[in-house]
Design an enzyme around this catalytic site. Sequence first.
Site, PDB file in Angstrom:
ATOM      1  N   MET A  10       0.835  -1.195   0.000  1.00 40.22           N
ATOM      2  CA  MET A  10       0.000   0.000   0.000  1.00 40.22           C
ATOM      3  C   MET A  10       0.873   1.250   0.000  1.00 40.22           C
ATOM      4  O   MET A  10       1.965   1.262   0.577  1.00 40.22           O
ATOM      5  CB  MET A  10      -0.917   0.016   1.239  1.00 40.22           C
ATOM      6  CG  MET A  10      -1.784  -1.221   1.388  1.00 40.22           C
ATOM      7  SD  MET A  10      -2.813  -1.537  -0.058  1.00 40.22           S
ATOM      8  CE  MET A  10      -3.879  -0.098  -0.012  1.00 40.22           C
ATOM      9  N   GLU A 104       1.628  -5.079   3.334  1.00 40.67           N
ATOM     10  CA  GLU A 104       2.203  -5.733   2.145  1.00 40.67           C
ATOM     11  C   GLU A 104       1.978  -7.234   2.196  1.00 40.67           C
ATOM     12  O   GLU A 104       1.904  -7.827   3.272  1.00 40.67           O
ATOM     13  CB  GLU A 104       3.701  -5.427   2.011  1.00 40.67           C
ATOM     14  CG  GLU A 104       4.471  -5.853   3.213  1.00 40.67           C
ATOM     15  CD  GLU A 104       5.976  -5.700   3.090  1.00 40.67           C
ATOM     16  OE1 GLU A 104       6.524  -5.876   1.996  1.00 40.67           O
ATOM     17  OE2 GLU A 104       6.594  -5.430   4.125  1.00 40.67           O
TER      18      GLU A 104
END
Length: 384
Positions: A10, A104
């Site tokens: 992200m 992640e």
Amino acid sequence: MPRVVAHVDMDAFYAQVEQRDDPQLKGKPVIVGGSRMRGVVSTCSYEARAYGVHSAMPISQARRLCPDAIFLSGRMGYYQVISQEILKVLYSFTPQVEAASIDEAYLELTGATHFFPSLKALGREIQSRIWQQVQLTASVGIGPNKFLAKLASDWEKPKGLTIIGQEQVPKFLAHLPVEKLLGVGPKGKAKLNRYGFTTVGQLAEVPPQKLISLFGKQGADLAQLSRGYDPRPVEGAREPKSMGKEETFSQDLTHQELKPVLARLAAEVGARLRAKSFLAGTITLKARYEDFETVTRSQTLLAPTQDDDLIFETAAELLQGLPLERKYRLVGVTASKLTSSGQLSLFTKPKQQELLGTLDELRNRYGQQAIFKGREMGEKQECD
Ligand code: TTP
Ligand code: MG
């Protein structure tokens, strides 16, 4: 077969969540972490990065660099909830998802690529489904292993999509600083630099034996990584073999009284399957009589499902095979032969999907008893 691994990370995760929830923060330098003067920066928006602010920097220094920034202390529990929502999206692509940190994850996509016209289309689909679910942007990298996928996701952040094909590996690694390699910290970097190695490309040209004689066991890793080789598997959470729910009664029930219980159990099993993006191929009914004798009956379905109705109907059918005259202390419903529901939308009726999704959402928000089907009520039970 060459592997296909994706790494999803992200963008400015905590800061982006804060900007999403407060439109006044959009486009502004936002710094999340610590208190106003103490502590360190957890992360900051890309607008703040332009001033040189970055993660792990003392807040006091960040204030000097960017005095007009908006400082927030962050909402850890909330970011965790969003992280789970994002993982759920990723599970709709493959059951092999490894959450590497709060923002992640790695996806093993080998074997899942034929659903998409190209790797680029697959990457865009990951980004757009995350956006649809949580209105946040992610960077995605796709490569033949975890190391290269992570390198790719970091390549053009934010909102990046980078694909590293096998033939492009040398190009991506040639000028990469050695400290970007897994396991090379500040000390390792200094040592490699002393030997004249500053880029991964330089390491790749050295015979592996030479690296091993210089750096021991780590030399072998350096030889592999510098050539873009990384055999680490994507380690998903161990997949459950079954999902079940059972209930023991305070007073034994008659055969006729079991149906509403089965309906409730089927609804819970269905919700759990949907939450984890699984389909069940087999439904098992378990029953314990008043004398503790325990029996199970199983039925394999024509097509795997995560639909409450089908789970209930199957369990109710199995119940018909159990004695009418006995008393029951416990019943359970279990779903097994689980497979990923990644491509479900191709096979199921969208209306039913939509309805189940809405029910799940209501129950997540207001509790399991917030809404249920009539069949879950016993004959004598009434609505409050
Ligand atoms: P990262 O993915 O490293 O950073 P990021 O998502 O904020 O920014 P980007 O990926 O676009 O470079 O870390 C994810 C979150 O983890 C981050 O939003 C905040 C938290 N974090 C810390 O709390 N301390 C840290 O030192 C780092 C690096 C991250
Ligand atoms: Mg990130």
